[in-house]
Design a protein around this motif. Structure first.
Motif, PDB file in Angstrom:
ATOM      1  N   LYS B 309       0.822  -1.126   0.031  1.00 18.40           N
ATOM      2  CA  LYS B 309      -0.092  -0.009   0.081  1.00 18.40           C
ATOM      3  C   LYS B 309       0.903   1.297   0.111  1.00 18.40           C
ATOM      4  CE  LYS B 309      -4.600  -0.347   2.172  1.00 18.40           C
ATOM      5  NZ  LYS B 309      -5.216  -0.202   3.496  1.00 18.40           N
ATOM      6  N   VAL B 310       2.001   1.202   0.865  1.00 16.97           N
ATOM      7  CA  VAL B 310       2.830   2.400   1.415  1.00 16.97           C
ATOM      8  C   VAL B 310       3.530   2.556  -0.180  1.00 16.97           C
ATOM      9  CG1 VAL B 310       4.910   3.203   2.185  1.00 16.97           C
ATOM     10  CG2 VAL B 310       2.778   2.460   3.653  1.00 16.97           C
ATOM     11  N   ALA B 311       3.950   1.502  -0.885  1.00 11.97           N
ATOM     12  CA  ALA B 311       4.964   1.793  -2.116  1.00 11.97           C
ATOM     13  C   ALA B 311       4.026   2.339  -3.130  1.00 11.97           C
ATOM     14  CB  ALA B 311       5.395   0.339  -2.371  1.00 11.97           C
ATOM     15  N   GLY B 312       2.677   2.084  -3.127  1.00  7.65           N
ATOM     16  CA  GLY B 312       1.784   2.305  -4.403  1.00  7.65           C
ATOM     17  C   GLY B 312       1.794   4.050  -3.888  1.00  7.65           C
ATOM     18  N   GLN B 313       0.996   4.414  -2.740  1.00  8.08           N
ATOM     19  CA  GLN B 313       0.863   5.700  -2.290  1.00  8.08           C
ATOM     20  C   GLN B 313       2.121   6.691  -2.835  1.00  8.08           C
ATOM     21  OE1 GLN B 313      -1.387   4.259   1.709  1.00  8.08           O
ATOM     22  NE2 GLN B 313       0.270   5.752   1.872  1.00  8.08           N
ATOM     23  N   VAL B 314       3.420   6.092  -2.346  1.00 10.17           N
ATOM     24  CA  VAL B 314       4.555   6.886  -2.595  1.00 10.17           C
ATOM     25  C   VAL B 314       4.799   7.123  -3.966  1.00 10.17           C
ATOM     26  CG1 VAL B 314       7.094   7.016  -2.566  1.00 10.17           C
ATOM     27  CG2 VAL B 314       5.850   6.431  -0.441  1.00 10.17           C
ATOM     28  N   GLU B 315       4.837   6.108  -4.658  1.00 10.92           N
ATOM     29  CA  GLU B 315       4.956   6.255  -6.158  1.00 10.92           C
ATOM     30  C   GLU B 315       3.936   7.153  -6.960  1.00 10.92           C
ATOM     31  OE1 GLU B 315       6.467   2.609  -8.139  1.00 10.92           O
ATOM     32  OE2 GLU B 315       7.722   2.397  -6.816  1.00 10.92           O
ATOM     33  N   THR B 316       2.585   7.172  -6.381  1.00 11.36           N
ATOM     34  CA  THR B 316       1.615   7.826  -7.104  1.00 11.36           C
ATOM     35  C   THR B 316       1.808   9.344  -6.675  1.00 11.36           C
ATOM     36  OG1 THR B 316       0.237   6.087  -6.551  1.00 11.36           O
ATOM     37  CG2 THR B 316      -0.854   8.197  -7.153  1.00 11.36           C
ATOM     38  N   ALA B 317       2.310   9.470  -5.183  1.00 14.97           N
ATOM     39  CA  ALA B 317       2.431  10.881  -4.895  1.00 14.97           C
ATOM     40  C   ALA B 317       3.380  11.630  -5.569  1.00 14.97           C
ATOM     41  CB  ALA B 317       2.690  10.905  -3.291  1.00 14.97           C
ATOM     42  N   PHE B 318       4.666  10.868  -6.136  1.00 16.66           N
ATOM     43  CA  PHE B 318       5.475  11.612  -6.719  1.00 16.66           C
ATOM     44  C   PHE B 318       5.599  11.533  -8.347  1.00 16.66           C
ATOM     45  CE2 PHE B 318       6.620  11.681  -2.308  1.00 16.66           C
ATOM     46  CZ  PHE B 318       7.199  13.006  -2.414  1.00 16.66           C
ATOM     47  N   ALA B 319       4.468  10.740  -8.721  1.00 15.35           N
ATOM     48  CA  ALA B 319       4.518  10.282 -10.247  1.00 15.35           C
ATOM     49  C   ALA B 319       4.727  11.656 -11.286  1.00 15.35           C
ATOM     50  CB  ALA B 319       2.967   9.707 -10.660  1.00 15.35           C
ATOM     51  N   ASN B 320       4.170  12.624 -10.924  1.00 15.16           N
ATOM     52  CA  ASN B 320       4.410  13.934 -11.816  1.00 15.16           C
ATOM     53  C   ASN B 320       5.553  14.641 -11.320  1.00 15.16           C
ATOM     54  OD1 ASN B 320       2.430  12.719 -13.548  1.00 15.16           O
ATOM     55  ND2 ASN B 320       0.727  13.587 -11.863  1.00 15.16           N
ATOM     56  N   SER B 321       6.166  14.343 -10.425  1.00  9.57           N
ATOM     57  CA  SER B 321       7.295  15.167  -9.733  1.00  9.57           C
ATOM     58  C   SER B 321       8.440  14.946 -10.608  1.00  9.57           C
ATOM     59  CB  SER B 321       7.560  15.097  -8.340  1.00  9.57           C
ATOM     60  OG  SER B 321       6.355  14.998  -7.735  1.00  9.57           O
TER      61      SER B 321
END
Lengths: 436, 478
Positions: B309-321
């Motif tokens: 879950k955390v890995a998904g959240q992290v990668e989503t949060a910075f997907a456009n960064s």
């Protein structure tokens, strides 16, 4: 073959040892045939003792071939006339950051060599290490690998500076190329080792021109393969600097390589740049010196190999001692007969000592022969200076005359240490007591 | 005298049975979490050991006495064989320790695992420090999102005690983990290897480092290499933060072992120097590393489900960064770093270890073969006295097994003591592991390696002893 103190000591002591053996045989009037027959008659023990030599020396040969391969790789990398310029204070390309606008003056020096087209041989580069998810990775196995990518401003010129031409059928890259599906792929050339490594993902011996791979957020297409075997560039991917810098967040150059006339000029240029170039200050060194510093990892491996081999050899010496003590105790009566026939205690000592050395030579030679089979095999490793950074490299295991001589010398030392004490005990036997 | 002998024999038999059961216990118990199951295993093992001794003590006594006498008959040979076995067990233990450790750190865990967040593509990872807060929360944005139990930021600050770049080498270079000092004990790996007094000491250091950001701790081996000691003040000329040269006071040494070559500083010192001091002294200009100072974020999560879950959240949060980030388990991250060494490690596992083991078997085989060859008459007499071929064979095997197992046990015990207590681990730096401590399970490897290779090495000589023909032997004697 370069003559060094090491080679003089190594080959000198080996020759001395072998000469001593010959002297013992011919002048000592040793009953050599008796020893040979004994080795044959007691063949199971001879075989087992010989195995100890074969295993230790064979293993030593392989391990030294690995370290030797690393040394040869770093020594074979870099051109004598090349000067490598990094940012001031940077110990490795990985930490270097040269501002693009500030360093153009580097190329204005008159002592930079020009190619036949009149271009100054200067290579402007951005070196990055990138992680790549492995295509078709097995679940539970390694999922990523680190790739060394070098962005070149002018790939043709860079190829000349590093003296790395392309294999036939290859072409230098420009920026991007349109793939049949309409995707724009970044053009790249690969080192031979890298092409082989990435070929494994596709069950191919090596990637070839027009093969496509994923790296970063883009597709890349191979335009050529460098003739880079035997250098650290063998494990690199080269592409246009503008693409590499932009994609991996390193817009500035990390490295500038200048070609001077020869090694002496390169040293002078490097010293001059480090001392006098201040806009901004840079750290310059000859390319040969840079790769020489990468030998730190090799030294670490070499010390480990020496330590392990010595420990194993001591174990082997104990095994040889066992066999030789048994030979003495089983042949007590024979020794008595020899003494009565007129052989002196010294000749008896030489006889048993030579038997041990003979076993060592045979086992050692076989060990070297088996170990030498690894010659030419490739392996991956790291070459580093110990000051951060370091390069992933693909090396070839190299068995050379030094390793052969070291192996044989080591076997002889093992044989001498393992055979001397039992031979001394044989020498001290009294003829009448031994016949009783 | 008989009572003493009897007592000795009993003790020996009990030890032998105990060791035979202890080996699987030591190897198996670490993998059982449940206390009741552990107690059950221990109980059954002890019961089996006692039953073994009681049921077979008569036969055992005879065998052991015979085997011991045979070994003591040629003390020189037994000693040489034992010494060779001990040396080879030492080498194999060292190699297996490295392999075991690397296997352990690259094996996926299902509980209490750590995740590493790094820049998605580049090595070394260089993220803006501002990413830290979001990452510490595991990229959680919604009320139901999973959060890590703990986190730790790493900023790498490397430099030399010497300003002249040309003279920089291992003896004057130091790399600091810039981090919150308090996180050292809660988030770093291998803390369980420290003694309680070492942990207490590190707690004190952390408090001092929080109070005074210039204070640092440096691993004992790195201190030695730098020719510095606790209490010294040093100035470090950085090579990854150009013109950010910092002064430190060394307040403690990290003990021998995993962190012997490491150094830890308060990240606040680095951040203040980069974000405040540098612009102040450079006409307001931002440092080139100001937006790249966060190298790595560690997250502790309770289980695989939370990690995913955390890995998904992290990668989503910075997907456009820019840069984007990736989140992977610590084991996967470490495995990537070890990839360059894979051939070396393969060679250690599949070339070196087997050859060392075969060498050991050969040395034992040589000794036992000689012994059997010398005692053919004795074997024939035993047969005349009624000993069956199999019994003779077990006597020969027993000699080898006892010699191998005892040598292995002594060797691994000494290796454990010397390497872990005096040296602080096997000094073979691979990737970011400077030294490898021998695991407690290795105490079981020694007897197993010794006994196993002895068994292999003595099978042929034992079969030859079994096949001794009485008539042939006595006809030769006659």
């Amino acid at each position: 073959m370069p003559i060094s103190l090491f080679s003089i000591i190594l080959f000198g002591s080996l020759t001395l040892f072998l000469a001593l053996m010959a002297v013992l045989v011919f002048l000592g009037k040793v009953p050599l045939r008796y020893n040979l027959r004994n080795l044959v008659v007691r063949w199971p023990i001879t075989l087992l003792t010989g195995m100890a030599f074969i295993l230790v020396i064979g293993l030593m040969t392989v391990m030294l071939a690995f370290v030797n391969g690393l040394y040869q790789l770093t020594q074979g990398s870099g051109q004598p006339g090349n000067v490598m310029v990094l940012a001031d204070g940077a110990t490795d390309e990985l930490f270097s950051n040269l501002g693009a606008s500030d360093i153009t003056q580097l190329a204005s020096r008159d002592d930079i060599v020009r190619d036949e087209d009149g271009h100054k041989l200067v290579s402007w580069e951005t070196y990055v290490v990138v992680n790549q998810p492995i295509a078709n990775a097995v679940k539970g196995g390694r999922q990523r690998r680190f790739l060394q990518v070098r962005g070149m401003q002018d790939p043709v010129l860079s190829g000349r500076v590093h003296n790395l031409p392309l294999h036939e059928g290859g072409a230098w890259f420009s920026e991007v190329q349109e793939l049949p599906d309409g995707t724009q792929a970044i053009q790249a050339v690969l080192g031979e080792g890298m092409a082989r490594e990435m070929g494994k993902d596709r069950n191919k011996a090596s990637l070839e021109p027009n093969d496509v791979f994923d790296l970063g957020p883009r597709k890349w297409v191979v335009t050529g393969v460098l003739k880079s075997s035997g250098s650290t560039f063998d494990s690199e991917i080269w592409a246009k600097q503008s693409r590499v810098g932009e994609m991996f967040g390193k817009p500035a150059y990390t490295t500038v390589v200048l070609r001077s006339a020869d090694a002496g000029t390169a040293k002078t240029v490097a010293e001059d740049l480090t001392k006098n170039y201040k806009t901004p200050a840079v750290s310059a060194q000859t390319e040969k010196d840079y790769f020489e510093k990468l030998n730190n990892t090799n030294a670490q491996f070499l010390y480990s190999v020496i330590f392990i081999v010595i420990i194993m050899a001591i174990g082997g010496v104990f095994g040889v001692m066992n066999a030789m003590f048994a030979a003495v105790s089983q042949r007590t009566k024979d020794i008595g007969v020899l003494r009565i026939l007129g052989y002196t205690p010294l000749q008896v000592l030489m006889s048993f000592f030579l038997e041990s050395l003979l076993l060592a030579v045979l086992g050692g030679l076989l060990g070297i022969a088996i170990g030498s089979l690894c010659h030419g095999f490739t392996a991956s490793s790291i070459a580093g200076s110990g000051a951060g950074g370091g390069k992933s490299v693909v090396l070839k295991l190299v068995v050379d005359q030094y390793i052969l001589a070291t192996g044989l010398g080591f076997a002889l030392v093992m044989g001498a240490l393992g055979g001397l004490i039992p031979a001394l005990s044989a020498m001290r036997l009294k003829p009448l007591e031994s016949l009783r | 005298m008989d009572i003493v002998k009897s007592l000795l024999m009993w003790t020996f038999a009990l030890c032998l049975a105990g060791a035979a059961v202890a080996v699987p216990l030591i190897m198996g118990l670490p993998y059982v979490d449940d206390l009741f199951t552990r107690l059950l295993i221990i109980g059954v093992a002890v019961a089996v050991a006692v039953l073994l001794v009681v049921a077979f003590h008569q036969a055992l006594f005879f065998h052991i006495r015979f085997v011991l006498k045979s070994l003591l008959r040629n003390l020189l040979r037994s000693s040489l064989t034992a010494a060779a076995t001990m040396l080879l067990v030492f080498v194999v233990t060292c190699v297996w320790t490295v392999l075991w450790f690397l296997h352990a750190v690259t094996s996926e865990k299902s509980k209490d695992l750590k995740a590493i967040v790094t820049e998605k593509w580049q090595i070394p990872s260089q993220m803006p420090f501002s990413y830290g807060n979001t990452l510490a929360d595991g990229g959680a944005r919604q009320p139901g999102d999973a959060k890590p139990q703990d986190s730790m930021n790493w900023q790498f600050y490397g430099g030399s005690l010497i300003q002249d770049a040309a003279q920089r080498n291992r003896e004057n270079i130091v790399f600091f983990f810039g981090m919150d000092p308090k996180k050292f004990l809660t988030m770093m790996d291998g803390i369980d290897e420290f003694t309680q007094s070492e942990i207490d000491q590190i707690k004190k250091y952390a408090d001092e480092m929080v109070k005074d950001k210039r204070k640092v701790v440096i691993g004992v081996e790195r201190l030695k290499a730098l020719h510095k000691q606790v209490g010294d003040k040093i100035k470090v000329y950085s090579f990854n933060y150009k013109d950010v040269d910092l002064e430190f006071e060394i307040i403690g040494a990290l003990p021998k072992g995993r962190y012997a070559l490491s150094a830890v500083m308060n990240c606040q010192y680095l951040n203040d120097a980069v974000n405040e001091d540098y612009p102040r002294t450079h006409s307001g200009k931002k440092h080139e590393m100001a937006e790249k100072s966060l190298n790595l974020v560690w997250l502790r999560v309770p289980d695989t489900k939370t990690y995913e879950k955390v890995a998904g959240q992290v990668e989503t949060a910075f997907a456009n960064s820019t840069p984007s980030v990736k989140c992977e388990t610590a084991s996967s991250g470490v495995a990537s770093f070890l990839d360059a060494y894979r051939d070396l490690l393969w060679g250690m596992e599949w070339i070196f270890s087997p050859i060392a083991l075969v060498s050991m078997a050969v040395v034992i085989a040589t000794a036992i073969s000689i012994s059997v060859r010398e005692r053919r008459t004795e074997m024939a007499i035993l047969k005349v006295l009624g000993f069956g071929p199999w019994r003779i064979m077990t006597l020969v095997l027993g000699e080898a097994l006892l010699l191998g197992a005892l040598s292995g046990m002594i060797s691994v015990g000494l290796t454990y003591l010397i390497v872990n207590v005096y040296i602080g681990g096997i000094p073979f730096p691979i990737a970011f592991f400077p030294a490898f401590r021998i695991p407690i399970y290795a105490l079981a490897w020694g007897p197993m390696i010794g006994a196993g290779t002895a068994l292999v090495g003595s099978i042929v000589p034992a079969l030859s002893a079994r096949a001794v023909k009485v008539s042939e032997v006595f006809s030769k004697v006659a």
